[in-house]
Design a protein around this motif. Structure first.
Motif, PDB file in Angstrom:
ATOM      1  N   PHE A 245      10.965   1.719  -9.689  1.00  0.00           N
ATOM      2  CA  PHE A 245      12.217   0.958  -9.720  1.00  0.00           C
ATOM      3  C   PHE A 245      12.130  -0.267  -8.815  1.00  0.00           C
ATOM      4  N   TYR A 246      11.593  -0.080  -7.628  1.00  0.00           N
ATOM      5  CA  TYR A 246      11.437  -1.180  -6.674  1.00  0.00           C
ATOM      6  C   TYR A 246      10.535  -2.272  -7.249  1.00  0.00           C
ATOM      7  N   VAL A 247       9.383  -1.867  -7.783  1.00  0.00           N
ATOM      8  CA  VAL A 247       8.416  -2.834  -8.293  1.00  0.00           C
ATOM      9  C   VAL A 247       8.997  -3.624  -9.458  1.00  0.00           C
ATOM     10  N   GLU A 248       9.644  -2.940 -10.397  1.00  0.00           N
ATOM     11  CA  GLU A 248      10.156  -3.618 -11.581  1.00  0.00           C
ATOM     12  C   GLU A 248      11.297  -4.568 -11.236  1.00  0.00           C
ATOM     13  N   ILE A 249      12.163  -4.171 -10.304  1.00  0.00           N
ATOM     14  CA  ILE A 249      13.278  -5.031  -9.922  1.00  0.00           C
ATOM     15  C   ILE A 249      12.775  -6.279  -9.201  1.00  0.00           C
ATOM     16  N   ILE A 250      11.897  -6.106  -8.229  1.00  0.00           N
ATOM     17  CA  ILE A 250      11.426  -7.247  -7.433  1.00  0.00           C
ATOM     18  C   ILE A 250      10.604  -8.194  -8.282  1.00  0.00           C
ATOM     19  N   ARG A 251       9.763  -7.671  -9.145  1.00  0.00           N
ATOM     20  CA  ARG A 251       8.919  -8.536  -9.979  1.00  0.00           C
ATOM     21  C   ARG A 251       9.725  -9.291 -11.031  1.00  0.00           C
TER      22      ARG A 251
ATOM     23  N   THR B 144       1.587   6.516  -7.070  1.00  0.00           N
ATOM     24  CA  THR B 144       0.539   7.441  -7.517  1.00  0.00           C
ATOM     25  C   THR B 144       0.754   8.853  -6.971  1.00  0.00           C
ATOM     26  N   SER B 145       1.903   9.081  -6.370  1.00  0.00           N
ATOM     27  CA  SER B 145       2.194  10.391  -5.794  1.00  0.00           C
ATOM     28  C   SER B 145       2.468  11.416  -6.892  1.00  0.00           C
ATOM     29  N   SER B 146       2.295  12.675  -6.530  1.00  0.00           N
ATOM     30  CA  SER B 146       2.596  13.760  -7.473  1.00  0.00           C
ATOM     31  C   SER B 146       4.082  14.097  -7.506  1.00  0.00           C
ATOM     32  N   HIS B 147       4.843  13.557  -6.570  1.00  0.00           N
ATOM     33  CA  HIS B 147       6.287  13.790  -6.530  1.00  0.00           C
ATOM     34  C   HIS B 147       6.990  12.783  -7.432  1.00  0.00           C
ATOM     35  N   ARG B 148       7.749  13.298  -8.381  1.00  0.00           N
ATOM     36  CA  ARG B 148       8.369  12.416  -9.369  1.00  0.00           C
ATOM     37  C   ARG B 148       9.396  11.482  -8.741  1.00  0.00           C
ATOM     38  N   LEU B 149      10.164  11.977  -7.779  1.00  0.00           N
ATOM     39  CA  LEU B 149      11.195  11.143  -7.166  1.00  0.00           C
ATOM     40  C   LEU B 149      10.579   9.917  -6.490  1.00  0.00           C
ATOM     41  N   LEU B 150       9.473  10.110  -5.767  1.00  0.00           N
ATOM     42  CA  LEU B 150       8.795   8.978  -5.135  1.00  0.00           C
ATOM     43  C   LEU B 150       8.279   7.994  -6.167  1.00  0.00           C
ATOM     44  N   ARG B 151       7.699   8.517  -7.262  1.00  0.00           N
ATOM     45  CA  ARG B 151       7.189   7.634  -8.306  1.00  0.00           C
ATOM     46  C   ARG B 151       8.308   6.819  -8.938  1.00  0.00           C
ATOM     47  N   GLU B 152       9.432   7.461  -9.211  1.00  0.00           N
ATOM     48  CA  GLU B 152      10.533   6.750  -9.853  1.00  0.00           C
ATOM     49  C   GLU B 152      11.121   5.683  -8.937  1.00  0.00           C
ATOM     50  N   LEU B 153      11.284   6.015  -7.667  1.00  0.00           N
ATOM     51  CA  LEU B 153      11.836   5.039  -6.725  1.00  0.00           C
ATOM     52  C   LEU B 153      10.897   3.849  -6.545  1.00  0.00           C
ATOM     53  N   ALA B 154       9.592   4.130  -6.422  1.00  0.00           N
ATOM     54  CA  ALA B 154       8.626   3.048  -6.249  1.00  0.00           C
ATOM     55  C   ALA B 154       8.549   2.170  -7.498  1.00  0.00           C
TER      56      ALA B 154
ATOM     57  N   LEU C  12       0.832  -1.208   0.000  1.00  0.00           N
ATOM     58  CA  LEU C  12       0.000   0.000   0.000  1.00  0.00           C
ATOM     59  C   LEU C  12       0.865   1.255   0.000  1.00  0.00           C
ATOM     60  N   LEU C  13       1.919   1.258   0.813  1.00  0.00           N
ATOM     61  CA  LEU C  13       2.826   2.415   0.843  1.00  0.00           C
ATOM     62  C   LEU C  13       3.507   2.629  -0.500  1.00  0.00           C
ATOM     63  N   ILE C  14       3.914   1.523  -1.138  1.00  0.00           N
ATOM     64  CA  ILE C  14       4.563   1.642  -2.440  1.00  0.00           C
ATOM     65  C   ILE C  14       3.572   2.134  -3.487  1.00  0.00           C
ATOM     66  N   ALA C  15       2.327   1.657  -3.415  1.00  0.00           N
ATOM     67  CA  ALA C  15       1.303   2.107  -4.358  1.00  0.00           C
ATOM     68  C   ALA C  15       1.019   3.592  -4.196  1.00  0.00           C
ATOM     69  N   LEU C  16       0.972   4.054  -2.953  1.00  0.00           N
ATOM     70  CA  LEU C  16       0.777   5.491  -2.724  1.00  0.00           C
ATOM     71  C   LEU C  16       1.946   6.292  -3.282  1.00  0.00           C
ATOM     72  N   ALA C  17       3.146   5.730  -3.164  1.00  0.00           N
ATOM     73  CA  ALA C  17       4.318   6.408  -3.734  1.00  0.00           C
ATOM     74  C   ALA C  17       4.245   6.425  -5.260  1.00  0.00           C
TER      75      ALA C  17
ATOM     76  N   ILE D 162       1.464  -6.745  -4.832  1.00  0.00           N
ATOM     77  CA  ILE D 162       0.325  -6.127  -4.155  1.00  0.00           C
ATOM     78  C   ILE D 162       0.290  -4.627  -4.420  1.00  0.00           C
ATOM     79  N   ALA D 163       1.460  -4.012  -4.555  1.00  0.00           N
ATOM     80  CA  ALA D 163       1.511  -2.582  -4.870  1.00  0.00           C
ATOM     81  C   ALA D 163       0.817  -2.288  -6.192  1.00  0.00           C
ATOM     82  N   GLU D 164       0.991  -3.172  -7.175  1.00  0.00           N
ATOM     83  CA  GLU D 164       0.327  -2.978  -8.462  1.00  0.00           C
ATOM     84  C   GLU D 164      -1.187  -3.158  -8.347  1.00  0.00           C
ATOM     85  N   ILE D 165      -1.613  -4.049  -7.465  1.00  0.00           N
ATOM     86  CA  ILE D 165      -3.050  -4.228  -7.239  1.00  0.00           C
ATOM     87  C   ILE D 165      -3.650  -2.965  -6.635  1.00  0.00           C
ATOM     88  N   PHE D 166      -2.986  -2.432  -5.609  1.00  0.00           N
ATOM     89  CA  PHE D 166      -3.477  -1.199  -4.986  1.00  0.00           C
ATOM     90  C   PHE D 166      -3.438  -0.036  -5.969  1.00  0.00           C
ATOM     91  N   ARG D 167      -2.388   0.045  -6.764  1.00  0.00           N
ATOM     92  CA  ARG D 167      -2.280   1.149  -7.728  1.00  0.00           C
ATOM     93  C   ARG D 167      -3.419   1.105  -8.733  1.00  0.00           C
TER      94      ARG D 167
END
Length: 272
Positions: free
Chosen positions: A87-93, A75-85, A68-73, A155-160
């Motif tokens: 990156f995390y999702v693509e690497i782990i998946r 969908t955030s308006s801050h680009r840095l948070l979106r890019e980091l989240a 949920l925290l990653i999904a919020l990141a 799960i982050a992708e599901i929440f997103r």
């Protein structure tokens, strides 16, 4: 004289696939209770059920919060948070769960212990605490940590997807009325996203029950590991893995039916 159409009986309303599964369950239960060999194997493996459920429930709860925290990141308006989240999702998946499980257990866990000892090295030098040992990092917790990280990306992708399914006009209207971001998420976004999130989230929980069998590669005493040990010592591979399959099917099908029931309950509440 008009005749009212006869209501179908309960047996007729039941789906055939569920009846077939029920028959398999009855046959499996009959074999366990009537056959001494199956009964002994079942008693041996039943101790792994609690380990399997403990690992699954704890890892899924932690993965849901982290996802949920990653999904919020994302969908955030801050680009840095979106890019980091992202990156995390693509690497782990992109890493197989078994590979990640072994990596966490034998690479990340020693590094985490070494990092902890480095941070608290002044306290160790003063004799206030003893240095942590990697042997004290139980493999059960390593497995839980690995499953948490792996599933949090999915799960982050599901929440997103659930969050983005809510119309932007509703969010903008709520913000224009003075609702904070938290209240907008709590009262507008999340209740509507929940209907979209629940089915795939339930499916992920069922998948984690099955994927928890991978922790047997670390020697965790779950159903699969106890089954391997029992089969290798008794050479009753057919009987042992029949019981292993029976236990996993009982858990996964029960959970799948529970998810279906929750979906129907939510649909009825929305239609009212």
């Amino acid at each position: 004289m008009t005749h009212r159409p006869r209501r179908p009986t309960l047996f007729a309303r039941l789906p055939y696939w569920l009846l077939a599964i029920g028959l398999l369950f009855v046959l499996g239960l009959w074999a366990i209770t009537s056959n001494q060999t199956y009964g002994e194997i079942f008693r041996t493996l039943s101790g792994g059920v609690l380990t399997t459920l403990w690992v699954t429930i704890l890892a899924f709860a932690a993965a849901t919060v982290l996802g949920l925290l990653i999904a919020l990141a994302r969908t955030s308006s801050h680009r840095l948070l979106r890019e980091l989240a992202t990156f995390y999702v693509e690497i782990i998946r992109g890493i197989p769960i078994l590979v990640f499980l072994v990596y966490i257990a034998f690479v990340a866990a020693p590094a985490m212990v070494a990092g902890f000892n480095f941070v608290v090295s002044p306290l160790i030098d003063w004799g206030w605490i003893t240095p942590a040992s990697v042997r004290g990092f139980d493999f059960v917790w390593r497995a839980i940590f690995a499953l948490t990280v792996c599933y949090s990306a999915f799960i982050a992708e599901i929440f997103r997807a659930g969050i983005e399914a809510v119309g932007r006009g509703q969010i903008e209207a709520a913000r224009s009325l003075g609702l904070s971001r938290w209240h907008c998420f709590r009262h507008i976004i999340f209740p509507q996203a929940l209907r979209t999130i629940l089915p795939p989230l339930g499916n992920d929980f069922v998948s984690m029950v099955k994927d928890s069998a991978l922790v047997s590669a670390l020697g965790v005493q779950d159903i699969t590991q106890l089954g391997k040990l029992s089969a290798s010592s008794s050479f009753l591979f057919f009987e042992t893995y029949n019981v292993v399959a029976f236990l996993y099917l009982t858990m996964t099908i029960s959970l799948s039916l529970l998810v279906r029931w929750l979906e129907q309950v939510m649909d009825k509440r929305v239609s009212r």
